[in-house]
Every structure is written in C-alpha cells, then in structure tokens.
Design a protein around this motif. Sequence first.
Motif, short mmCIF file in Angstrom:
data_model
loop_
_atom_site.label_atom_id
_atom_site.label_comp_id
_atom_site.label_asym_id
_atom_site.label_seq_id
_atom_site.Cartn_x
_atom_site.Cartn_y
_atom_site.Cartn_z
N ASP A 4 25.63 -63.32 -37.54
CA ASP A 4 24.93 -63.57 -36.28
C ASP A 4 23.84 -64.63 -36.46
O ASP A 4 23.65 -65.48 -35.60
N GLU A 5 23.14 -64.60 -37.58
CA GLU A 5 22.13 -65.62 -37.85
C GLU A 5 22.78 -66.99 -38.03
O GLU A 5 22.24 -68.00 -37.56
N GLU A 8 23.58 -68.67 -34.78
CA GLU A 8 22.44 -69.25 -34.06
C GLU A 8 22.35 -70.75 -34.30
O GLU A 8 21.70 -71.48 -33.54
N ARG A 9 23.00 -71.25 -35.35
CA ARG A 9 23.02 -72.69 -35.64
C ARG A 9 23.97 -73.44 -34.71
O ARG A 9 23.91 -74.65 -34.63
N THR A 11 25.19 -74.45 -31.14
CA THR A 11 24.62 -74.55 -29.80
C THR A 11 25.59 -75.26 -28.87
O THR A 11 26.58 -75.83 -29.31
N ARG A 24 23.41 -77.23 -34.50
CA ARG A 24 21.95 -77.35 -34.35
C ARG A 24 21.52 -78.43 -33.35
O ARG A 24 20.56 -79.15 -33.57
N TYR A 64 32.08 -69.19 -36.71
CA TYR A 64 32.46 -69.44 -35.32
C TYR A 64 33.98 -69.39 -35.18
O TYR A 64 34.52 -68.75 -34.28
N ILE A 78 27.31 -68.13 -26.87
CA ILE A 78 26.38 -69.14 -27.38
C ILE A 78 25.80 -69.95 -26.23
O ILE A 78 24.61 -70.20 -26.18
N ALA A 81 23.17 -67.98 -24.50
CA ALA A 81 21.96 -67.79 -25.30
C ALA A 81 21.11 -69.04 -25.35
O ALA A 81 19.90 -68.97 -25.53
N HIS A 82 21.73 -70.20 -25.18
CA HIS A 82 21.01 -71.47 -25.32
C HIS A 82 20.84 -72.20 -23.99
O HIS A 82 20.49 -73.37 -23.98
#
Length: 84
Positions: A4-5, A8-9, A11, A24, A64, A78, A81-82
């Motif tokens: 999950d972390e 986060e990269r 987007t 990123r 991913y 994603i 979230a962004h």
Amino acid sequence: MTEDELLERITVDPTIFAGKPIIRGMRMAVEHLLGMLAAGDTPDRLLREYPFLEPADIQACLAYAHRSMAGEQVQERIAGAHAS
C-alpha cells in the motif's frame, strides 16, 4: 515498505498522459516502465538510464501490475486518492 505504501508512489494526473497512472507525478507512465521491464531491461539499467527513478518506484509499478491482474480497481482507487 508495504505494498500500500508503494502504491502511494503511483499517481494520476489528467494533464499528464491523459490520466494514465504515472510515477510520483512525473512524466513517467507506469505502463512505459512495465513495458521496458517486459522487454528485458533490468531494474539496474532503468535506474541508470532514468536517474530520477528510485528502486521503490519500480517495486510500485510491479505492485500496481500485480493488483491490477488480481482484479482490483487500482487506477480508480489511486485517482480518487489523488484527486485535487
């Protein structure tokens, strides 16, 4: 770093590559990096050729792809979230 972390990269920016997942916020599409790996490029070579990439970026792309193949709606999650 958890999966999950790592994710986060990844987007989504509608102004970059028509909203395809990118790394990123940069102009490097997940699809492009995965294609280079599939074509036989090694992570070390990609890190040399694209010095702005980090090893975790490659892991994030693989995570991913894994989640996408497992049937998760990763891109939609994603993007949500962004969203700005």
